[in-house]
Design an enzyme around this catalytic site. Sequence first.
Site, mmCIF file in Angstrom:
data_model
loop_
_atom_site.group_PDB
_atom_site.id
_atom_site.type_symbol
_atom_site.label_atom_id
_atom_site.label_comp_id
_atom_site.label_asym_id
_atom_site.label_seq_id
_atom_site.Cartn_x
_atom_site.Cartn_y
_atom_site.Cartn_z
ATOM 1 C CD GLU A 225 35.298 40.560 33.823
ATOM 2 O OE1 GLU A 225 36.219 39.736 33.647
ATOM 3 O OE2 GLU A 225 35.184 41.252 34.844
ATOM 4 C CG ASP B 233 43.527 43.305 33.402
ATOM 5 O OD1 ASP B 233 43.674 43.729 34.556
ATOM 6 O OD2 ASP B 233 43.159 42.148 33.139
ATOM 7 C CG ASP C 70 40.707 40.004 38.626
ATOM 8 O OD1 ASP C 70 40.057 40.839 37.969
ATOM 9 O OD2 ASP C 70 41.813 39.578 38.266
ATOM 10 C CD GLN D 49 48.740 39.967 41.035
ATOM 11 O OE1 GLN D 49 47.593 40.325 40.814
ATOM 12 N NE2 GLN D 49 49.615 39.793 40.068
#
Length: 766
Positions: free
Chosen positions: A466, A530, A463, A339
Amino acid sequence: MKRSQRTILLAFGALLVGAGAYFATNSALTLYAQRQIQGDLFNTLGNQRISLGAFLIRWDGHALQVSHALAPGRTLFSTLSDQGFIASAIGEEDVTDSRGSFEVSDQRFNTCRDQTMKQVIHNAGYVLFKGKLRCAGGGQIPYELAFALKSSNQLGFSIKIDDPRYNRLYLTYASDPDEHFYGFGEQFSKFDLKGQRLPIFVQEQGIGRGLQPLTFGADTVAKSGGSWDATYISVPHYLTSKLRSLVLENSEYMVFDLRKKDRVHVQLFSGEMHGQILYGDTPIQLIKTYTSFMGRMRALPDWILKGAVVGMQGGTQKVRDIWEKLKKMGTPIAAFWLQDWVGQRETSFGKQLWWNWELDEQRYPEFKKLTADLQQAGIRTLGYFSPFLADASRKPGVKRNLFQEAMDHGYFVRNEDGRPYLLQQTDFRAGLIDFTNQEALAWYTQVAEENLIGNGFSGWMADYGEGLPYDARLYSGSTGKDNHNLYPVMWSIFNRNVLDRQQHPEDSVFFMRSGYTGSPYFSSLFWTGDQLVSWDDRDGIKTAVLAMLSSGLSGFSFNHSDIGGYTTIKNPLQSYTRSKELLMRWMELGAFSTVFRTHEGNRPEDNAQFYSDEETLKQFDRMARVYRAWAFYRIQLVKEAARTGVPVMRPLFLQFPQDQQVLDLTYQEFMLGSELLVAPVLDPGHEEVQVYLPAGTWVEAWTGEVFSHQEGQEVTVKTPMGYPAVFYPQGSRVGEMFRKNLKQQGLMPLESVQEACLKVTPACLP
């Protein structure tokens, strides 16, 4: 006691009383604002009995009922006798947000709650009821309730208020007091939602989610503590223990209020409601019906299902060092997920990435040689990507500042003033790509193709998604209010289109954490976001299990979690860091998930890692092999899910809907397909678990011990580290093959010590 001490105590007592009064008043006001809106029913319409295909709609002058010809004794939908079931109002909401967490409050005006039913019009495939609602301020407004046949198992319905001023709609219908409600997307804290009030609104899950004092601290600093109902994937769809299922097709903010035992109360920020009532004779059939029209996930490529996805950071040499250790052990590896390919920076939250999607060649020198060497060994590489861009002008060695390019060309969503809407993240702000802007879409596609595909990645973590602000303005002329829940769908469509432009799109994977209705059709894979590096049921390992199980009911068939959790907190009051035991037990959970992937977390140096010492490395190798041992069945389940929508990981009630004992199970145990039952260890210091086995004959995978009962039973199973509880039905070819593969991998204990170790004490296990 001195006078000064009495004064201090009295002042402190007064402060506590005042605080109590404040919170009591605030709670009372909140309850009043969240009250259900329902009035009386005044009927002037005669009895009606109308068939739409196999569906039967009945109106008896007191209530409306819907049933199906294949189960005429079972009511799929009904209103409460002599009570209004449609209401409306004029509303004005107040929405505040901070770092992806939102608070929504609503003020209503001129509520119209008393209902009349006056007219019905119908033909072969359509029924229309008409009536009026009487308003508190005087006067009446007309409404229409329509039913339309969609298929033999789907009955569409719509409600429309014929006055554009009225932008709130309320629907109330009956529920059985003992009915269990499941679904609603991805839920972390509660599996059965009966008795709860649940907003349908995608957002950050929060930090702590009610775990104190952590949540209080996160709220104080950034209003990001979250609550039990906050979720990245929120979907207006459910199924119940009574085989009822309903889905709303709206995307506006809404609430399902299940607090009263005899009813469901839906509140919608719109003057129109559209949805479907579904029929199925089992929970699995209801999921098949739902996903048949909402969309199913595409089958994952076999390569990601055959080994571990190794989450690594630190650069080329560190990856090679860890790979060398795993290579010597013969650990099955599907991919290295890197990442930090874009570089890493230090913020107040910990180690974060530079949100500028180009390879950091200082961190990853000779990257192409690394990926080529991995590829030659049959190992893929995966990256990281998001719809956010941050200013990279201070990043050493930056070649393109993508943030500045997007600013210059107007590619970010905007605020009410027409300026780029830059959102505070931790110590920096970032812009969010506007996917309604075709130029922005084409530009970002080029960025992904050049920098992700061009660097040899076989996929990436996609990722976020939202956090579209409610008051944002989009290029299309629409607003965040209209598109907040839809933005994660746009994000999934973007990623899907990037892959579909490639020569072999079926061979790549992107995994998302956010979603709404329609997301599964476009997405490859999901992960649960998370979680806190803890054991708790507010934000820890238990919530990850619940999230994987609940999301599958709404079509999110392939889900998994960060092994070990993600969120690490270093604070003088209370810290949360990943323990070795938690990591090793989470590996066991990951070994029985759709995808087995590690994550170092936001503060890698404070967490136990799979490579921290010889013991954790051996456990990682062992559980990767266990994961490999049932790959043959996992591949089969993935193909089945792509064909039917039925998830890989399943709550027990999907397989045993007649067993009342399984209705209250949450994270304690789950099924993989119909053939494997798993009960992970989710508490520290435990080396045994209580497992409920439905009626039948079950075999414990590690020992071969047989449990047979005509009724369900609870058994106690030894679970030393590396041996989570796994059962299969006696005679299961899948179970026997799994057990055979475990033996061939050398993962079973020696027969001579098997009973002594696993049934009495784990001390002598290798």
